[in-house]
Design a protein around this motif. Structure first.
Motif, mmCIF file in Angstrom:
data_model
loop_
_atom_site.group_PDB
_atom_site.id
_atom_site.type_symbol
_atom_site.label_atom_id
_atom_site.label_comp_id
_atom_site.label_asym_id
_atom_site.label_seq_id
_atom_site.Cartn_x
_atom_site.Cartn_y
_atom_site.Cartn_z
ATOM 1 N N ARG A 163 2.222 -11.567 -7.583
ATOM 2 C CA ARG A 163 1.157 -10.773 -6.959
ATOM 3 C C ARG A 163 1.743 -10.175 -5.694
ATOM 4 O O ARG A 163 2.248 -10.899 -4.838
ATOM 5 C CB ARG A 163 -0.022 -11.683 -6.635
ATOM 6 C CG ARG A 163 -1.178 -11.009 -5.961
ATOM 7 C CD ARG A 163 -2.252 -12.064 -5.632
ATOM 8 N NE ARG A 163 -3.437 -11.460 -5.106
ATOM 9 C CZ ARG A 163 -3.653 -11.206 -3.818
ATOM 10 N NH1 ARG A 163 -2.731 -11.506 -2.922
ATOM 11 N NH2 ARG A 163 -4.794 -10.655 -3.435
ATOM 12 N N HIS A 164 1.673 -8.856 -5.579
ATOM 13 C CA HIS A 164 2.203 -8.190 -4.392
ATOM 14 C C HIS A 164 1.057 -7.563 -3.622
ATOM 15 O O HIS A 164 0.373 -6.670 -4.131
ATOM 16 C CB HIS A 164 3.233 -7.125 -4.772
ATOM 17 C CG HIS A 164 3.874 -6.500 -3.585
ATOM 18 N ND1 HIS A 164 3.549 -5.238 -3.168
ATOM 19 C CD2 HIS A 164 4.792 -6.969 -2.713
ATOM 20 C CE1 HIS A 164 4.251 -4.949 -2.083
ATOM 21 N NE2 HIS A 164 5.008 -5.986 -1.788
ATOM 22 N N ASP A 165 0.829 -8.069 -2.408
ATOM 23 C CA ASP A 165 -0.215 -7.547 -1.526
ATOM 24 C C ASP A 165 0.466 -6.615 -0.530
ATOM 25 O O ASP A 165 1.326 -7.035 0.239
ATOM 26 C CB ASP A 165 -0.904 -8.701 -0.806
ATOM 27 C CG ASP A 165 -2.092 -8.257 0.025
ATOM 28 O OD1 ASP A 165 -2.219 -7.053 0.333
ATOM 29 O OD2 ASP A 165 -2.910 -9.133 0.375
ATOM 30 N N TYR A 166 0.078 -5.356 -0.541
ATOM 31 C CA TYR A 166 0.708 -4.350 0.315
ATOM 32 C C TYR A 166 0.199 -4.390 1.747
ATOM 33 O O TYR A 166 0.672 -3.624 2.583
ATOM 34 C CB TYR A 166 0.488 -2.955 -0.297
ATOM 35 C CG TYR A 166 1.286 -2.748 -1.552
ATOM 36 C CD1 TYR A 166 2.574 -2.235 -1.513
ATOM 37 C CD2 TYR A 166 0.743 -3.092 -2.790
ATOM 38 C CE1 TYR A 166 3.317 -2.062 -2.667
ATOM 39 C CE2 TYR A 166 1.478 -2.916 -3.954
ATOM 40 C CZ TYR A 166 2.758 -2.403 -3.882
ATOM 41 O OH TYR A 166 3.493 -2.233 -5.040
ATOM 42 N N GLN A 167 -0.740 -5.270 2.058
ATOM 43 C CA GLN A 167 -1.287 -5.420 3.403
ATOM 44 C C GLN A 167 -1.789 -4.088 3.958
ATOM 45 O O GLN A 167 -1.463 -3.696 5.073
ATOM 46 C CB GLN A 167 -0.235 -6.035 4.346
ATOM 47 C CG GLN A 167 0.273 -7.395 3.929
ATOM 48 C CD GLN A 167 -0.808 -8.463 4.008
ATOM 49 O OE1 GLN A 167 -1.559 -8.509 4.969
ATOM 50 N NE2 GLN A 167 -0.901 -9.290 2.981
ATOM 51 N N GLU A 168 -2.545 -3.376 3.131
ATOM 52 C CA GLU A 168 -3.094 -2.085 3.524
ATOM 53 C C GLU A 168 -4.606 -2.144 3.544
ATOM 54 O O GLU A 168 -5.210 -3.039 2.968
ATOM 55 C CB GLU A 168 -2.669 -0.994 2.524
ATOM 56 C CG GLU A 168 -1.192 -0.737 2.460
ATOM 57 C CD GLU A 168 -0.827 0.281 1.384
ATOM 58 O OE1 GLU A 168 -1.709 0.719 0.614
ATOM 59 O OE2 GLU A 168 0.363 0.625 1.315
ATOM 60 N N VAL A 169 -5.192 -1.162 4.220
ATOM 61 C CA VAL A 169 -6.637 -0.978 4.189
ATOM 62 C C VAL A 169 -6.879 0.413 3.640
ATOM 63 O O VAL A 169 -6.350 1.385 4.188
ATOM 64 C CB VAL A 169 -7.249 -1.126 5.605
ATOM 65 C CG1 VAL A 169 -8.736 -0.837 5.579
ATOM 66 C CG2 VAL A 169 -6.969 -2.508 6.159
ATOM 67 N N PRO B 135 -7.560 -2.598 0.712
ATOM 68 C CA PRO B 135 -6.574 -3.510 0.112
ATOM 69 C C PRO B 135 -5.946 -2.931 -1.153
ATOM 70 O O PRO B 135 -6.609 -2.287 -1.952
ATOM 71 C CB PRO B 135 -7.389 -4.754 -0.240
ATOM 72 C CG PRO B 135 -8.620 -4.663 0.594
ATOM 73 C CD PRO B 135 -8.876 -3.202 0.827
ATOM 74 N N ARG B 136 -4.651 -3.154 -1.276
ATOM 75 C CA ARG B 136 -3.918 -2.734 -2.482
ATOM 76 C C ARG B 136 -3.027 -3.893 -2.910
ATOM 77 O O ARG B 136 -2.187 -4.361 -2.146
ATOM 78 C CB ARG B 136 -3.072 -1.487 -2.198
ATOM 79 C CG ARG B 136 -2.335 -0.997 -3.436
ATOM 80 C CD ARG B 136 -1.754 0.397 -3.264
ATOM 81 N NE ARG B 136 -0.687 0.463 -2.312
ATOM 82 C CZ ARG B 136 0.583 0.761 -2.604
ATOM 83 N NH1 ARG B 136 0.921 1.037 -3.843
ATOM 84 N NH2 ARG B 136 1.499 0.797 -1.673
ATOM 85 N N VAL B 137 -3.261 -4.340 -4.135
ATOM 86 C CA VAL B 137 -2.516 -5.469 -4.708
ATOM 87 C C VAL B 137 -2.099 -5.064 -6.101
ATOM 88 O O VAL B 137 -2.842 -4.410 -6.821
ATOM 89 C CB VAL B 137 -3.401 -6.736 -4.771
ATOM 90 C CG1 VAL B 137 -2.701 -7.870 -5.493
ATOM 91 C CG2 VAL B 137 -3.826 -7.162 -3.381
#
Length: 133
Positions: free
Chosen positions: A72-78, A80-82
């Motif tokens: 699981r890759h969480d891009y730490q964006e708002v 959220p994008r995973v």
């Protein structure tokens, strides 16, 4: 005489048992199938795996991640994008599942017929239930 290397690992009766424990559940093989084509976001998987509830998809993704089948890759964006990707172990499992996909494609009409027959059989009450007993 059986060689010690031929024996299954403790807790498994055979290699198939180990495989089934990893892919147990209605949705895991389908998730793996759709991830073999490349990374997918949650929404894309939800659309691809028709009929799965949000709760079940989240649970199955967590289990596959815990088992080392996906990352699981969480891009730490708002917002959220995973996204989810198969690991090398997951890709090897997808390769092992490929013959099942081929069998299903080759026998889809027969399986459809069998499932229709099963549904009719299950919908018919047993003969003794209708004989006044």
């Amino acid at each position: 005489m059986t060689n010690a290397t031929d024996l299954p690992a403790p807790g498994f009766s055979c290699g198939l048992d180990a495989t089934l424990r990893v892919i147990a559940g209605k949705w895991k093989p389908l998730i793996i199938y759709f991830l073999v084509q490349g990374p997918n976001r949650y929404g894309a998987l939800k659309r691809a795996v028709r009929g799965v509830s949000d709760k079940m998809l989240i649970q199955q993704l967590k289990e596959l991640e815990a088992d080392g089948i996906i990352t699981r890759h969480d891009y730490q964006e708002v917002p959220p994008r995973v996204d989810y990707t198969l690991t090398p172990l997951g890709r090897s499992l997808a390769i092992a599942l490929a013959p099942l996909c081929e069998w299903g494609s080759a026998n889809m009409a027969a399986v459809t017929h069998l499932l229709e027959e099963r549904a009719r059989w299950q919908a018919t009450p047993p003969a003794h239930a209708t004989a006044g007993g």
